[in-house]
Design an enzyme around this catalytic site. Structure first.
Site, PDB file in Angstrom:
ATOM      1  N   CYS B 338       0.807  -1.232   0.000  1.00  0.00           N
ATOM      2  CA  CYS B 338       0.000   0.000   0.000  1.00  0.00           C
ATOM      3  C   CYS B 338       0.837   1.278   0.000  1.00  0.00           C
ATOM      4  CB  CYS B 338      -1.029   0.008   1.113  1.00  0.00           C
ATOM      5  SG  CYS B 338      -0.825  -1.190   2.414  1.00  0.00           S
ATOM      6  N   ARG B 367       7.406 -10.967   5.369  1.00  0.00           N
ATOM      7  CA  ARG B 367       7.122 -10.791   6.796  1.00  0.00           C
ATOM      8  C   ARG B 367       7.749 -11.948   7.549  1.00  0.00           C
ATOM      9  NH1 ARG B 367       0.680  -9.557   6.186  1.00  0.00           N
ATOM     10  NH2 ARG B 367       0.914  -8.030   4.500  1.00  0.00           N
ATOM     11  N   GLN B 385       0.922 -11.123  -2.854  1.00  0.00           N
ATOM     12  CA  GLN B 385      -0.485 -10.772  -2.691  1.00  0.00           C
ATOM     13  C   GLN B 385      -1.086 -10.419  -4.044  1.00  0.00           C
ATOM     14  OE1 GLN B 385       0.135  -7.493   0.162  1.00  0.00           O
ATOM     15  NE2 GLN B 385      -1.008  -8.732   1.610  1.00  0.00           N
ATOM     16  N   ASP B 387      -2.854  -8.057  -4.815  1.00  0.00           N
ATOM     17  CA  ASP B 387      -3.214  -6.848  -4.103  1.00  0.00           C
ATOM     18  C   ASP B 387      -3.817  -5.818  -5.043  1.00  0.00           C
ATOM     19  OD1 ASP B 387      -3.347  -5.498  -1.762  1.00  0.00           O
ATOM     20  OD2 ASP B 387      -1.203  -5.148  -1.552  1.00  0.00           O
ATOM     21  N   HIS B 389      -5.434  -1.521  -4.615  1.00  0.00           N
ATOM     22  CA  HIS B 389      -5.909  -0.416  -3.791  1.00  0.00           C
ATOM     23  C   HIS B 389      -6.788   0.470  -4.628  1.00  0.00           C
ATOM     24  CE1 HIS B 389      -2.392  -1.930  -1.627  1.00  0.00           C
ATOM     25  NE2 HIS B 389      -3.193  -1.748  -0.613  1.00  0.00           N
ATOM     26  N   LYS B 473     -14.612  -3.693   7.566  1.00  0.00           N
ATOM     27  CA  LYS B 473     -14.161  -4.628   6.526  1.00  0.00           C
ATOM     28  C   LYS B 473     -15.115  -5.786   6.330  1.00  0.00           C
ATOM     29  CE  LYS B 473     -11.261  -7.305   9.655  1.00  0.00           C
ATOM     30  NZ  LYS B 473     -10.105  -8.165   9.785  1.00  0.00           N
ATOM     31  N   HIS B 519      -8.437  -1.561   0.509  1.00  0.00           N
ATOM     32  CA  HIS B 519      -7.483  -2.650   0.259  1.00  0.00           C
ATOM     33  C   HIS B 519      -8.307  -3.875  -0.081  1.00  0.00           C
ATOM     34  CE1 HIS B 519      -4.360  -0.646   2.948  1.00  0.00           C
ATOM     35  NE2 HIS B 519      -5.458  -0.126   3.411  1.00  0.00           N
TER      36      HIS B 519
END
Lengths: 648, 648
Positions: B338, B367, B385, B387, B389, B473, B519
């Site tokens: 992000c 991570r 991911q 991912d 946004h 969420k 997200h």
């Protein structure tokens, strides 16, 4: 009797010591006028220096790098002479020749500065001094004498440099009233310098250390003929227009952020689209050639890089190891993909029947570059290699080389690089102990490369002694549309990593053998390749590749809906189309979208909506008439298909 | 008078303190038999503990997580009791309930061990003790008394734990002859435990510290009915067969290397192919929904993560900052994409006309997870991911949510996940100061999510107080083919990052406004998703997705050429085909390739070569007759097209 061997093998005999200049004159008076420096037993010398024993020599003119180097080095001295004349009391740092010209770092007397506006004055002074036709004369003095001389002059930088030299003779070069500490070589006389352009000014810390004083660095370039300078200036003007950083911004391809970090590009949607097109294209080609994609992480345990040897190579000057909460655990950002691919090779036992194995990955690697060396996309700290590693038997090497050359040919053709050569780098046969791998394998590999290049009709130069210690290689150089050379594409044989990773396969003889590895990256890196491609095409990419192929421009807001309808129809046919529905005049829209290098501009208004047609403009070519949406879609499809058909 | 409010809002009144068990009995005797624990004002309590003031309560049965937790926690005590009876002198570490069962860490007397073979004996003892129908009784004593008690027993681990507790009352739980230090809550009586399975043994350092003594960790699971245990055992057996690590190896999808590092998967060619298929599929879907791909580096300056807040969140327990030769320069491996996408948003001024902007990236993040927590592809240290946004205005939120739900529906359908629910997490309306963002925006966002989910006909549970501090969420839970639940796919509103990065757009009012960020990651991570997909399908992926669709099996080496011809024809039609030309019997080849889960096996011999045909076997279904190569190609193409047509 002194024997002088020329590059063609012919030998000249002299009774007493002789200079390079005298040998040139001996060959032809015309050559003597053009010659700039001489290599004596592979060492670069002044033309005026006495050759006192048998030697192999090579005379360098303007068209040799070595000739230009002496020319620009002497030009740096000439500039220093001019600056000293104009700004008495100036102290001098270093003043080398660079790839394209020269610079000198100078420390001006208190209260004085050199600005852009002062450069013409210095140029004028340089020309005036050059026309004095001063000889450039070398003299050797002792270290102590040299220190005394520059101390007297008050030039602390030179004193510092000299004190760090080994004891013994120090060489100086003088011309007119100016003397400089210098290793040489130089031109015989300043009169050879006919055309001068000082190009820019920058600040530079003494010895690159920010704790030292900031000096003024003046950049320039010179030529032996006025015409060469004119050509250079035209090229520079064109190169400026094609600067990929400028075009990248105009086309919204990529950006940088201080908070992400220098040299770490962020690819905007259109840039990411461009990269994906390039990657898809190469993946498709590679699939036809039997490559398999793999995916590996961007870090690896330090152990891995100790095994590969990269830890020693990149260790200190690069991104430092990543520690974790677990004591003793350390990872490195990967500087290369090869160790990971070796681990995949090792994941299973391999048989000769499995070879060649060709693992490809668009693998992003990270290497630390000094911030001063970063430049747009050509010099970055994180880049994606179009990497692959081929594991094969010695017998398969030549065939694999030929296949890689084929892939590179396909790429060059697809991207309209039509002017290229290749360099074959072989080992030095006199120093075979410097290299890893058996003589037999080296001979086989070198023969394989030479034959593969010849069979593929490649224009090559062969450089003996230029091979890496771990294997011979083949590098491609391309010339772009404005005549600049770029190194792209490498094929490198490797005997070292298979050894270090103890890679094996079971042969037909049921014995264990070591495979050979080939590293190859036709684009080199996606970042650098895109930069070169932008500068080569000025952002006007081939239609099949360009991120946005068509833009629809409604004449007024009334026709926005129709414009969107046209765009939807084209997008469904996989024609990458956008709409410019800004509330702007049509002239402005055309100008803005031409700047974005979108190949087709479709203008739609009342007439087009009524006819369900589009009016077509080709970028840079103006009006192309109008046609129905379907006909236009077919036109584009055909154009793309023709381009691709000519490639594969 | 004590007022007890039940979850449905109804209120019961009692004159004196009352227990959860008594309330259950009051409601129905049947409920009293099934109830296992009670939540009192959101705190989990024993059923037998006195409620002395007004309270909101919820009674938990086996089908509640809270009920199972008490059940398994008491089962851990029961196992400890059994071990103490069988191995007198054993010292006890900790014994918690876990997601699926419980464990206890025990330190056996000198010279004694518990091995797999001893587990049935312990199970038997546990059943015997359970049948004694002992009450489980809580008692509160002082810290000093507790220490004295366990010192007397010689249980140094409990003494260590108690000494670290705050001064005050310590709670103990006893059943039969066994007493343990414990916060509770527990079942009222051991008799509820009807079926027991001790599942495995592992070594575990006391308090997870490798400098401490290694204790024996015994895992188990228990049930209130024998039938539930039987079902569980069948499920475990099936899950074992579907273990993605086992199938991943059989299908050659991925591997790990100690030298690259734990939790860092290497994707082999077939795994990389699978991932590429999944990514291409999602990219295509996302393109239809107006997403744009971007590409960002895998590191960022520490500044970036200080701005985003990730540095504080991931700082100490994660991969440590990367230093460089430049003093003070520090980078982090990116834990999230992000911040990079925010920087791309910020690269240009944005107008309300540009919104919504949807940046998508298959972004690999890193991570640090404890090595003990790593597991195949489901728990790794580097993962990609899917991912994206979305930057939008408050008014666009609901529509964007609906579009993301649509994308998730398409994915679930394509990958045959037919059983799923979603959880809506809202803020706690009583503690609005815990959350960032205006009340108005929160109300708008929560309403948008609730309405979007309802309009899309999603089965949801709503959890108040479960929202992140930065926004509400929606999470998707899927049930796989053997009934296990997995959390996949998240849609998260974020008011925080736009604030921290000072993101803006110019509104229609010509004023600056802050966009909202969403997200979302439908797969979650490619690694975890592939693991779930393997376990869901047992490696039998849908035909459109599977890395190898067809394998050609020549009956003998004589037919290898014909097999290759068939394979080439199919590959040209984009049917992913391989040849098994090993010198093996056809039966062996069929078995090996069935194990690789290749959907179509084509057997070719003399007859097939003569007819230019193929004999077809469907994986797991046996013989399907023979047909011409072209007909077979059409069959496959049709099957894939039908699958894809039903998706989009």
């Amino acid at each position: 009797m002194i024997h002088i061997t020329l590059p063609d093998g012919s030998v000249k005999q002299y009774e007493s010591p002789v200079t390079g200049y005298e040998i040139a004159k001996d060959i032809s008076p015309r050559l003597a006028k053009e010659v700039l420096s001489v290599s004596v037993n592979d060492e670069l010398w002044d033309l005026q220096r006495q050759i006192t024993a048998d030697a192999n020599i090579k005379l360098h003119k303007w068209d040799d790098k070595e000739g230009q180097h002496a020319f620009w080095h002497s030009s740096a001295h000439l500039m220093a002479e001019a600056i000293e004349a104009l700004y008495p009391g100036t102290k001098f740092g270093i003043g080398p020749a660079i790839d394209s010209g020269f610079y000198y770092d100078v420390d001006l007397p208190q209260g004085q500065v050199i600005a852009e506006k002062d450069l013409p004055l210095i140029e004028k002074k340089m020309l005036e001094l050059a026309r004095q036709k001063n000889d450039i004369v070398r003299s050797d003095i002792s270290k102590d004498e040299a220190i005394a001389m520059f101390e007297k002059k008050g030039d602390e930088y030179k004193v510092e440099l000299i004190s760090e030299l080994e004891d013994g003779t120090i060489s100086l070069y003088s011309q007119g009233n100016f003397t400089d500490l210098c290793r040489g070589p130089h031109l015989p006389n300043t009169e050879l310098i006919k055309a001068i352009k000082l190009t820019s000014i920058a600040g530079a810390y003494w010895r690159g250390n920010e704790k030292n004083k900031m000096l003024t660095r003046v950049y320039g370039i010179t030529f032996p003929k006025a015409k060469l300078l004119d050509e250079y200036l035209v090229l520079m003007e064109e190169a400026k227009k094609r600067d990929h950083r400028k075009i990248g911004k105009e086309m919204d391809l990529f950006t940088f952020s201080q908070d992400v970090g220098m040299g770490l590009p962020l690819w905007m949607p259109k840039g990411a689209q461009l990269r994906e097109q390039l990657e898809t294209f190469l993946k498709k080609v590679q699939k036809q050639f039997g490559y398999e994609q793999v995916l590996t992480p961007h870090i690896g345990d330090v152990k891995l890089y100790k095994t590969s040897g990269h830890y020693d190579k990149y260790g200190k000057d690069s991104f430092q190891p990543i520690h974790t909460p677990q004591e003793g655990e350390e990872y490195l950002l990967k500087p290369m993909n090869c160790p990971h691919h070796c681990e995949i090779y090792k994941a299973r036992p391999r048989s000769y029947k499995d070879l060649p194995i060709r693992y490809a990955e668009f693998g992003t690697v990270y290497r630390y570059e000094q911030s001063g060396e970063l430049h747009g996309l050509t010099r970055v700290r994180g880049f994606t290699q179009d990497d692959a590693h081929i594991f094969c038997t010695p017998d398969q090497l030549k065939d694999e080389f030929k296949k890689v050359i084929d892939i590179i040919f396909i790429i060059f053709k697809a991207l309209e690089f039509n002017d290229y050569t290749a360099q074959i780098s072989l080992r030095d046969p006199k120093n075979t102990e410097k290299y890893i791998g058996s003589d037999e394998n080296w001979e086989k590999a070198e023969r394989a490369i030479v034959e593969a290049a010849a069979e593929k009709g490649l224009r090559t130069v062969t450089e003996t002694g230029e091979a890496a210690f771990y294997g011979p290689k083949l590098d491609f150089m391309i010339k772009d549309a404005v005549g600049r050379s770029w190194q792209l594409g490498t094929i490198q044989v490797d005997y070292n990593l298979p050894e270090r990773f103890e890679l094996e396969y079971t042969g037909a003889d049921n014995q264990k053998h070591r495979p050979i590895m080939i590293h190859r990256a036709p684009f080199g890196s996606m970042e650098r390749f895109v930069a070169v491609l932008i500068e080569h095409t000025a952002g006007k990419f081939p239609l099949w590749l360009t991120p946005e192929q068509v833009v629809v421009l409604p004449i007024s807001e009334k026709f926005n809906d129709y414009a969107r309808k046209v765009s939807n129809i084209l997008n469904i046919s996989d024609i990458r189309t956008v709409v410019d529905d800004r509330n702007e005049k049509i002239g402005r829209k055309i100008r803005d979208n031409e700047l974005k290098r979108i190949p087709y501009l479709l203008i739609v208004g009342e007439k087009e909506e009524a006819d369900q047609s589009v009016s077509i403009r080709r970028q840079g070519q103006g009006d192309k008439g109008s046609m129905s949406i379907d006909d236009f879609a077919r036109l584009i499809k055909n154009e793309v298909e023709e381009q691709l058909a000519s490639i594969y």
